[in-house]
Every structure is written in structure tokens, then in C-alpha cells.
Scaffold this motif. Structure first.
Motif, PDB file in Angstrom:
ATOM      1  N   SER A 141      -5.592   8.249   1.632  1.00  0.00           N
ATOM      2  CA  SER A 141      -4.673   9.118   0.907  1.00  0.00           C
ATOM      3  C   SER A 141      -4.699  10.494   1.541  1.00  0.00           C
ATOM      4  N   LEU A 197      -9.764   7.894  -1.811  1.00  0.00           N
ATOM      5  CA  LEU A 197      -9.536   6.536  -2.315  1.00  0.00           C
ATOM      6  C   LEU A 197     -10.871   5.900  -2.645  1.00  0.00           C
ATOM      7  N   THR A 198     -10.937   5.153  -3.736  1.00  0.00           N
ATOM      8  CA  THR A 198     -12.175   4.415  -3.988  1.00  0.00           C
ATOM      9  C   THR A 198     -12.124   3.107  -3.214  1.00  0.00           C
ATOM     10  N   ASN A 199     -13.300   2.551  -2.957  1.00  0.00           N
ATOM     11  CA  ASN A 199     -13.351   1.280  -2.240  1.00  0.00           C
ATOM     12  C   ASN A 199     -12.706   0.169  -3.069  1.00  0.00           C
ATOM     13  N   ILE A 200     -12.817   0.286  -4.391  1.00  0.00           N
ATOM     14  CA  ILE A 200     -12.200  -0.727  -5.267  1.00  0.00           C
ATOM     15  C   ILE A 200     -10.688  -0.720  -5.078  1.00  0.00           C
ATOM     16  N   GLU A 201     -10.087   0.491  -5.071  1.00  0.00           N
ATOM     17  CA  GLU A 201      -8.635   0.600  -4.856  1.00  0.00           C
ATOM     18  C   GLU A 201      -8.233  -0.006  -3.519  1.00  0.00           C
ATOM     19  N   ALA A 202      -9.008   0.346  -2.469  1.00  0.00           N
ATOM     20  CA  ALA A 202      -8.680  -0.144  -1.133  1.00  0.00           C
ATOM     21  C   ALA A 202      -8.782  -1.667  -1.090  1.00  0.00           C
ATOM     22  N   ASN A 203      -9.803  -2.212  -1.744  1.00  0.00           N
ATOM     23  CA  ASN A 203      -9.946  -3.669  -1.780  1.00  0.00           C
ATOM     24  C   ASN A 203      -8.765  -4.315  -2.492  1.00  0.00           C
ATOM     25  N   GLU A 204      -8.311  -3.697  -3.572  1.00  0.00           N
ATOM     26  CA  GLU A 204      -7.174  -4.258  -4.303  1.00  0.00           C
ATOM     27  C   GLU A 204      -5.927  -4.274  -3.427  1.00  0.00           C
ATOM     28  N   MET A 205      -5.717  -3.174  -2.718  1.00  0.00           N
ATOM     29  CA  MET A 205      -4.543  -3.120  -1.833  1.00  0.00           C
ATOM     30  C   MET A 205      -4.659  -4.157  -0.731  1.00  0.00           C
ATOM     31  N   ALA A 232       0.798  -1.232   0.000  1.00  0.00           N
ATOM     32  CA  ALA A 232       0.000   0.000   0.000  1.00  0.00           C
ATOM     33  C   ALA A 232       0.831   1.283   0.000  1.00  0.00           C
ATOM     34  N   TYR A 234      -6.637   2.577   5.372  1.00  0.00           N
ATOM     35  CA  TYR A 234      -6.090   3.138   4.138  1.00  0.00           C
ATOM     36  C   TYR A 234      -6.648   4.543   3.971  1.00  0.00           C
TER      37      TYR A 234
END
Ligand code: FA5
Ligand code: MG
Length: 448
Positions: free
Chosen positions: A418, A423-431, A387, A416
Motif C-alpha cells: 500500500s 498491509l498486514t500479512n493476513i490481508e496480503a494472504n487473502e488477496m 488486489a 503487494y
């Protein structure tokens, strides 16, 4: 060596004009000025285990030496974990005209993740010795007390409940220092550092007054306390803490320098190296001071290249460049955070493969070497790898041992956020998926 650590090495925030870490370094240099203190700012972060540990008397099994705490390049080479790595060389360079030094540098540690801890940070190491030969005395207590009397007074209340030294908890080096000498050096050290705190808070207060909108905590009375500490290279030792936003924040460690270290680093001009001098040393975290002085809420901000951060400090560096803090004296205002973006909070629970140990600092009490077993700092490193600077905080929220299998389960909560955008939830899920994957791959945990 993780890429996010390597890429920080060339940044040298303490030397970037108008960067808050550099402004604090310059403030320290004003407080501990030339010619008494030699200012050293460009030492390479790659040092030997001899410099970082052996010369300072770290025992072989000290947790600071473990791979879970320190970034090693190979067996005997590492990124310094503290500026004390340069004490031995620096003491060898002191002279009668320049009996002190100030070393500012980047340091590296595997450590917790939260708003006041970052794996790369900056320290300033200060030291001052009294040379028995040069002063023509066997005991320097009177001279140190005379120097103390020449320091300014201050009117802040400092909680200091402990005696100057304590036979068990915080011993005097009986073989080398008289009671009076030990007490005198400790008192000179504490006053010197209290004056630094007075200066910093004077500036912070003025800034809060200048900002018409009123700053939360701006009028809070300054609360400072000395606590006993342990470092292998000083005795007695202390840490200084400041009450900040509802909690005690440690800002520095210090103490009376161990005589074995001074004896081993006597300058070439000294005729009799055994007990040639005695003195004090301290190590202070520059980010911690900058957070107090500028009211910077998160340690990750120091690494930001966002102009909304950097531009706020431009006018504080005076027109004469390095060392000119006229802008800071006249125009300091508290940092104005850009709007606070929302956090995405995710939990991860897993079974640990072996026994768990907790983190330790450069000074912590020696315990057994746990470099082979699961360590919380490895979790921190995995989250950083996945992350980067988008992780704000990692916290152990639950743990238990299975009554039958005796296996241990841990649950970490990762925030998480920034500092620069939402941050989008999709980004956070990916991380978070990447964190989970790396935990399994690198640490061999079993996800629950
Ligand atoms: C030391 O590093 C000793 N070398 C200090 C010292 C020097 C003692 C000389 C005696 C004589 P410590 O681990 O406590 O001690 O760190 C010193 C300071 O660095 C802390 O008080 C804190 O201000 C800062 N610091 C420590 N860890 C971090 C971190 N992860 N992020 C930011 N600042 C930190
Ligand atoms: Mg400490």
C-alpha cells in the motif's frame, strides 16, 4: 470490462486543477502553443475499431487489436488505447492559421504491472503539417528547414546514432516525400521534442536545487537518446528515451505521418487531397513525464485521493487557473514520498493450458493473432481484479517446459504494497488466495 477500469473513466486526471497529470498537460500546451496548435481536451474515450486501428493502417492481425491488449466494449467499440485514435478527425480540422493540434486524453491498455505501467494513463498527441497548397510549393523541405532555424537551440547532449531514414529499418515514404523533405520534417520533430525535454529538466533541476536536502540523482547529467521504432501510421518513426534511476525510460513515440492517412483526412478546403501536405506527429505519456518532473516514484500515486499526495501540488497551479504555471516556475519542489510501507511478496506457480505469448505496445511489429490463447496480460488483469491498487509489481521469475509432457510452467512473483499504510500479512494472504482462485477460474491454469 473490469470495474476498476470503468470507475477510472470519469476521473479525467488531465483536467483536474493542480493534479500533476494536468500540470504536465498544461506544460505541453505552453510548449506547443495556440494559435499554431489547436488544444483539444475533452474527447470521449469510447471509440470505434475504425478510429483506433483501421484509420491508422493497423493490419488485421496486429497484436494491439487482440482482446489480451485492449478493453473492448463490443466487437467494434473499445476504450481508446492511444490518442492517435483521433488523428484522422484532427487532421481534417487543421487550417492555414492552425496547422497543428494537441490532443490530451485518458487511454486504456491491458499491460504489465509495475511502477511505470498502469492500465489507465494519459497521453498527449501532437501534430504539425505543412500544407503544399497554402505554401504554394510542391516540396516543403525549404520551408521546414526555415522553421527549424527559427526554433531555439539547446545544449543538451542527445544520442542519435541513426540516419534520418533507413531503407530497411526505418524507411522514407519514397512515393510521397523527397529525401530533403523527410529529413527536414524528422529534424524539426526531434528538435521540437528535445526542447520539451530541456524545459522539463530545467524545471526539475531548479526544483532539486530549491530542496536543500539534496535529491538522489538530482545532479545526474541529463542523458537522452533517440531510437528507431515502428508504428503503422508513421514512417520513419522513433522513440525518445531518458536515463532515469539506472534504466532507460521510454517517454514518447513519434514519426513522419503516413501520407495515406493525411490524404484520407484532407480538410474540406483542400482542392487536391492527394499529397496536400506533409508533417509529423508524436504521442507522449503524461504520467511518465510527471514522474520525471516531480520525482513521483510509483504510477499508482496519480490515482490517490490522499491529501498527503494531492496537497503537494496545490501551490503549483497559478492563481489565474488553467494555463497559469507561475507556481510551478517559482515554487516547484520534488515530491516528498510519505514513509515507505513494507511490501508483502508472494509467488504463484502454475501449468499453462496453451502456448504463452508476451505483451505488445500500440506499435509493436505485427505478429499472428493470439487472442484465443493464454496471455501474460490476463495474469495482470486477474491480479488487478483481486488486489486493485495494492499490487505494486508482477514479474515472471521462472518458467520451464516439462521435457516429457511439453507442458509449460510459469512462476510469477507478486509484490503487494500500500502507498498509504502498512498491509498486514493476513490481508496480503487473502488477496493472494483470491489471485490464485481467479487464475484457476478465469484462465484455467493448474496450480503447482
Ligand atoms: C503510442 O501510443 C503511439 N500512438 C505514439 C505515436 C503517436 C507514435 C503519434 C507516432 C505518432 P506507445 O505505445 O509507445 O505509442 O506509447 C506512447 C507513450 O505512452 C510511451 O512512450 C509511454 O510514455 C506511454 N505509455 C505506454 N504504455 C503505458 C502504460 N501502461 N502506463 C503508462 N504510460 C504508458
Ligand atoms: Mg512505445
Amino acid at each position: 470490462m473490469p470495474p476498476h477500469i470503468l470507475s477510472s473513466v470519469p476521473r479525467k486526471l488531465h483536467l483536474q486543477p493542480a493534479h500533476p497529470v494536468s500540470l504536465v498537460r498544461q506544460l505541453l500546451e505552453q510548449q506547443f502553443p495556440n494559435p499554431t496548435f489547436r488544444h483539444i481536451n475533452a474527447l470521449d474515450p469510447v471509440v470505434s475499431t475504425a478510429q483506433n486501428f483501421d484509420s491508422l493502417g493497423f493490419p488485421d492481425d496486429h497484436p494491439g487489436r487482440a482482446r489480451s491488449d485492449t478493453y473492448y466494449i463490443n466487437r467494434t467499440t473499445l476504450l481508446r488505447t492511444h490518442t492517435s485514435a483521433h488523428q484522422a478527425e484532427a487532421f481534417a480540422g487543421v487550417t492555414a492559421e492552425q496547422p497543428g493540434y494537441l490532443i490530451s486524453a485518458d487511454v486504456y491498455r491491458r499491460d504489465a504491472i509495475d511502477r511505470t505501467h498502469y492500465p489507465v494513463f494519459h497521453q498527449t498527441e501532437g501534430a504539425l503539417v505543412w500544407d503544399r497548397e497554402a505554401l504554394g510549393v510542391r516540396d516543403v523541405a525549404d520551408k521546414v528547414y526555415a522553421d527549424l532555424a527559427a526554433l531555439p537551440d539547446h545544449d543538451i547532449v542527445v544520442e542519435d546514432v541513426n540516419p534520418p531514414f533507413h531503407a530497411v529499418r526505418n524507411p522514407r515514404q519514397e512515393r510521397w516525400h523527397s529525401e530533403a523533405e523527410c529529413a527536414a520534417i524528422g529534424a524539426h520533430l526531434k528538435r521540437s521534442l528535445e526542447l520539451l525535454v530541456v524545459r522539463i529538466f530545467g524545471l526539475a533541476r531548479a526544483a532539486a536545487r530549491r530542496a536543500s536536502q539534496g535529491v538522489p540523482g538530482g545532479d545526474e547529467p541529463l542523458k537522452v537518446r533517440w531510437v528507431e521504432a515502428y508504428f503503422p501510421f508513421t514512417s520513419p518513426s522513433w522513440e525518445l528515451e531518458v536515463f532515469h534511476e539506472g534504466a532507460w525510460l521510454e517517454i514518447l513515440g513519434c514519426g513522419v505521418v503516413r501520407q495515406e492517412l493525411l490524404n484520407a483526412s484532407a480538410p474540406a478546403s483542400v482542392r487536391e487531397p492527394t499529397n496536400w501536405s506533409s508533417g509529423w506527429a508524436f504521442g507522449i505519456g503524461l504520467e511518465r513525464i510527471a514522474m520525471l518532473l516531480f520525482r513521483i516514484p510509483d504510477i499508482r500515486l496519480f490515482w490517490s485521493t490522499d491529501q498527503r499526495f494531492l496537497s503537494q501540488f496545490k501551490s503549483l497551479q497559478g492563481p489565474r487557473g488553467d494555463g497559469d504555471l507561475s507556481g510551478l516556475e517559482q515554487g516547484l519542489r520534488p515530491f516528498v514520498p510519505f514513509s515507505k510501507y513494507p511490501a508483502c511478496v508472494k509467488d504463484v506457480s502454475f501449468w499453462v493450458p496453451g502456448p504463452t505469448t508476451t505483451s505488445s505496445a500500440a506499435g509493436g511489429n505485427p505478429t499472428r493473432d493470439d487472442s484465443q490463447s493464454f496471455h501474460e496480460n490476463d495474469v495482470m488483469e486477474v491480479v488487478r481484479a483481486a488486489a486493485g491498487d495494492l499490487v505494486e509489481d508482477v514479474r515472471l521469475v521462472d518458467q520451464f517446459v516439462h521435457p516429457k509432457t511439453r507442458r509449460r510452467s510459469l512462476c510469477y512473483r507478486v509484490s503487494y504494497r500500500s502507498l498509504e499504510r502498512t498491509l498486514t500479512n493476513i490481508e496480503a494472504n487473502e488477496m493472494h488466495d483470491a489471485v490464485v482462485r481467479l487464475l484457476v477460474e478465469r484462465l484455467g491454469v493448474e496450480i503447482r
